[in-house]
Design an enzyme around this catalytic site. Structure first.
Site, PDB file in Angstrom:
ATOM      1  N   ARG A  80       0.804  -1.228   0.000  1.00 55.57           N
ATOM      2  CA  ARG A  80       0.000   0.000   0.000  1.00 55.57           C
ATOM      3  C   ARG A  80       0.836   1.276   0.000  1.00 55.57           C
ATOM      4  O   ARG A  80       1.885   1.333   0.633  1.00 55.57           O
ATOM      5  CB  ARG A  80      -0.923   0.019   1.224  1.00 55.57           C
ATOM      6  CG  ARG A  80      -2.049  -0.983   1.091  1.00 55.57           C
ATOM      7  CD  ARG A  80      -2.955  -0.997   2.302  1.00 55.57           C
ATOM      8  NE  ARG A  80      -4.129  -1.828   2.029  1.00 55.57           N
ATOM      9  CZ  ARG A  80      -4.114  -3.158   2.038  1.00 55.57           C
ATOM     10  NH1 ARG A  80      -3.018  -3.816   2.324  1.00 55.57           N
ATOM     11  NH2 ARG A  80      -5.214  -3.839   1.753  1.00 55.57           N
ATOM     12  N   HIS A 105      -0.727  -2.408  -4.538  1.00 52.99           N
ATOM     13  CA  HIS A 105      -0.054  -3.204  -5.568  1.00 52.99           C
ATOM     14  C   HIS A 105      -0.001  -2.500  -6.926  1.00 52.99           C
ATOM     15  O   HIS A 105      -0.154  -3.114  -7.973  1.00 52.99           O
ATOM     16  CB  HIS A 105      -0.713  -4.580  -5.712  1.00 52.99           C
ATOM     17  CG  HIS A 105      -0.642  -5.424  -4.471  1.00 52.99           C
ATOM     18  ND1 HIS A 105       0.443  -5.414  -3.644  1.00 52.99           N
ATOM     19  CD2 HIS A 105      -1.518  -6.320  -3.929  1.00 52.99           C
ATOM     20  CE1 HIS A 105       0.235  -6.277  -2.636  1.00 52.99           C
ATOM     21  NE2 HIS A 105      -0.938  -6.828  -2.784  1.00 52.99           N
ATOM     22  N   HIS A 178       3.481 -12.752  -5.383  1.00 51.26           N
ATOM     23  CA  HIS A 178       2.270 -12.844  -4.570  1.00 51.26           C
ATOM     24  C   HIS A 178       1.683 -14.255  -4.589  1.00 51.26           C
ATOM     25  O   HIS A 178       0.463 -14.426  -4.733  1.00 51.26           O
ATOM     26  CB  HIS A 178       1.262 -11.796  -5.066  1.00 51.26           C
ATOM     27  CG  HIS A 178       0.347 -11.280  -4.012  1.00 51.26           C
ATOM     28  ND1 HIS A 178      -0.603 -12.072  -3.398  1.00 51.26           N
ATOM     29  CD2 HIS A 178       0.241 -10.062  -3.441  1.00 51.26           C
ATOM     30  CE1 HIS A 178      -1.265 -11.344  -2.530  1.00 51.26           C
ATOM     31  NE2 HIS A 178      -0.765 -10.118  -2.527  1.00 51.26           N
ATOM     32  N   GLU A 314       5.197 -12.256   1.246  1.00 52.39           N
ATOM     33  CA  GLU A 314       5.578 -11.301   0.201  1.00 52.39           C
ATOM     34  C   GLU A 314       6.812 -10.524   0.651  1.00 52.39           C
ATOM     35  O   GLU A 314       6.720  -9.670   1.537  1.00 52.39           O
ATOM     36  CB  GLU A 314       4.425 -10.321  -0.050  1.00 52.39           C
ATOM     37  CG  GLU A 314       3.130 -11.000  -0.433  1.00 52.39           C
ATOM     38  CD  GLU A 314       1.926 -10.121  -0.116  1.00 52.39           C
ATOM     39  OE1 GLU A 314       1.891  -8.962  -0.561  1.00 52.39           O
ATOM     40  OE2 GLU A 314       1.014 -10.587   0.591  1.00 52.39           O
TER      41      GLU A 314
HETATM   42  C1  BGC Z   1      -2.484  -7.340   0.820  1.00 55.28           C
HETATM   43  C2  BGC Z   1      -3.935  -7.601   1.196  1.00 55.28           C
HETATM   44  C3  BGC Z   1      -4.731  -7.756  -0.071  1.00 55.28           C
HETATM   45  C4  BGC Z   1      -4.130  -8.874  -0.899  1.00 55.28           C
HETATM   46  C5  BGC Z   1      -4.821  -9.115  -2.213  1.00 55.28           C
HETATM   47  C6  BGC Z   1      -2.007  -8.506   0.027  1.00 55.28           C
HETATM   48  O1  BGC Z   1      -0.675  -8.316  -0.329  1.00 55.28           O
HETATM   49  O2  BGC Z   1      -1.677  -7.122   1.945  1.00 55.28           O
HETATM   50  O3  BGC Z   1      -4.452  -6.584   2.004  1.00 55.28           O
HETATM   51  O4  BGC Z   1      -6.067  -8.047   0.210  1.00 55.28           O
HETATM   52  O5  BGC Z   1      -2.785  -8.601  -1.147  1.00 55.28           O
HETATM   53  O6  BGC Z   1      -4.962  -7.959  -2.936  1.00 55.28           O
END
Ligand code: BGC
Length: 349
Positions: A80, A105, A178, A314
């Site tokens: 974020r 992201h 991810h 991650e």
């Molecule tokens: C984030 C989550 C998000 C997810 C899918 C993760 O890396 O920390 O908050 O919901 O990604 O978008």
């Protein structure tokens, strides 16, 4: 190495999927859509081949389920960014606010949702290199950036992910993978009984709303965030602890001490299958995300996926580091080469 069609991105670009197999029969599939890991198949303690990452059968489904980023290369900036804004050399850049007021992201159409070019295939090394050009101000980020990701399946059953990026203007860079792991198999359901260890004695707590770290580095000792010894992921996940309530489970950054060199960030094990994951990075942080927001839906081979059916590790710079003076920020100067390595290695116990 097998190369097959994987569907299209709906804009006329064809995605391909590579199947890489090592001498042990361990198999990795990676697609050019989002430079993503589609499957990672390993023999369990009973001889059963288990696919231990969540994913879909074709490109079109990945695009329908954009918000999950299953297996994808996330960039140019993972996690974020508060208020969807960054400032570089005193100039403000507006990004897409795709998660309430934040950028998450890099927005809804970042490199995680584009078809990458195949740059090199090395049959001897069992590696595939993909590249993509991200234009100046694409997704709001300054600089024309050339990005390269290499996936290597090693003979010791690891997928090694090598990132490389260079921009023609000062910018930011923070790439991650991810993948959602489920060591019981991607169709194995809730991961709560799988055990996790994280090489971190502190984490970065979130503000009550919007999932942005406050800047505090808080010791994990005595909290549900203490994974310094193996602990079931589900042991305290439902505790009435404000940090867990804010994120509906674990969705937090842990503070690593690898000094910028490749080192263990986490281990996880599933006793039913005997599959043990070792995860390594050279980044300062790792986001543990326990799939809190996965809604019931269909995944690969008709599998049912739902809330907390996978966990992500991650590797990253701390969330919102570019806006938080308490954190070191991943600025990348024009012409400077960004490199980073992540390794996910499997063993049987
Ligand atoms: C984030 C989550 C998000 C997810 C899918 C993760 O890396 O920390 O908050 O919901 O990604 O978008």
């Amino acid at each position: 190495m097998l190369r097959e069609n994987f569907g299209t991105d709906g804009r006329g670009n064809e995605a391909v999927v590579f199947t890489i197999t090592n001498a042990n029969g361990t198999q990795l599939k990676v697609t050019t859509l989002g430079a993503a890991i589609v499957s990672f198949i390993f023999r369990d303690k009973d001889g059963i081949m288990r696919d231990i990452v969540l994913g879909y059968d074709k490109a079109e489904t990945y695009l329908l389920q954009k918000g999950y980023y299953f297996g994808a290369t996330v960039g140019r900036y993972a996690n974020r960014i508060s208020n969807a804004r960054i400032a570089i050399n005193g100039v403000e850049y507006a990004l897409e606010a795709n998660s309430e007021t934040n950028n998450l992201h890099s927005g809804s159409n970042g490199v995680s949702h584009k078809v990458w070019d195949v740059d090199r295939v090395d049959e001897e090394k069992n590696s595939v290199t993909m590249k993509i050009a991200s234009g100046d101000l694409e997704q709001g980020f300054p600089g024309n950036m050339q990005i390269e990701v290499t996936f290597t399946l090693t003979e010791d059953d690891a997928v090694q992910i090598d990132y490389k990026a260079v921009s023609d203007k000062d910018t930011v860079a923070n790439f991650t993978n991810h993948s959602y792991f489920n060591l019981a198999g991607h169709d194995g359901g809730y991961v709560g009984s799988q055990k996790l260890k994280i090489y971190a004695d502190a984490f970065t707590p979130l503000a009550p709303a919007l999932s942005i770290p406050t800047g505090e580095i808080r010791p994990v000792e005595g909290t549900p965030f203490d994974f310094t010894d193996f602990k079931e992921i589900g042991k305290e996940i439902n505790d009435n602890c404000d940090q867990l309530v804010y994120a509906k489970g674990y969705d937090h950054n842990f503070v690593l001490h690898n000094g910028g060199k490749l080192g263990l960030m986490a281990e996880a094990v599933c006793e039913d299958t005997g599959i043990h994951l070792y995860a390594y990075t050279d980044r300062p942080g790792v986001q543990l995300y326990t799939g809190n927001f996965i809604e019931d839906h269909e995944g690969k081979n008709g599998a049912h996926y739902g809330e907390r059916h996978g966990f992500c590790l991650e590797a990253q710079w701390f969330p919102d580091a570019v806006n938080n003076p308490a954190f070191e920020a991943p600025f990348l100067a024009a012409g400077e080469v960004y490199t980073s390595v992540t390794v996910y290695r499997l063993e049987r116990v």
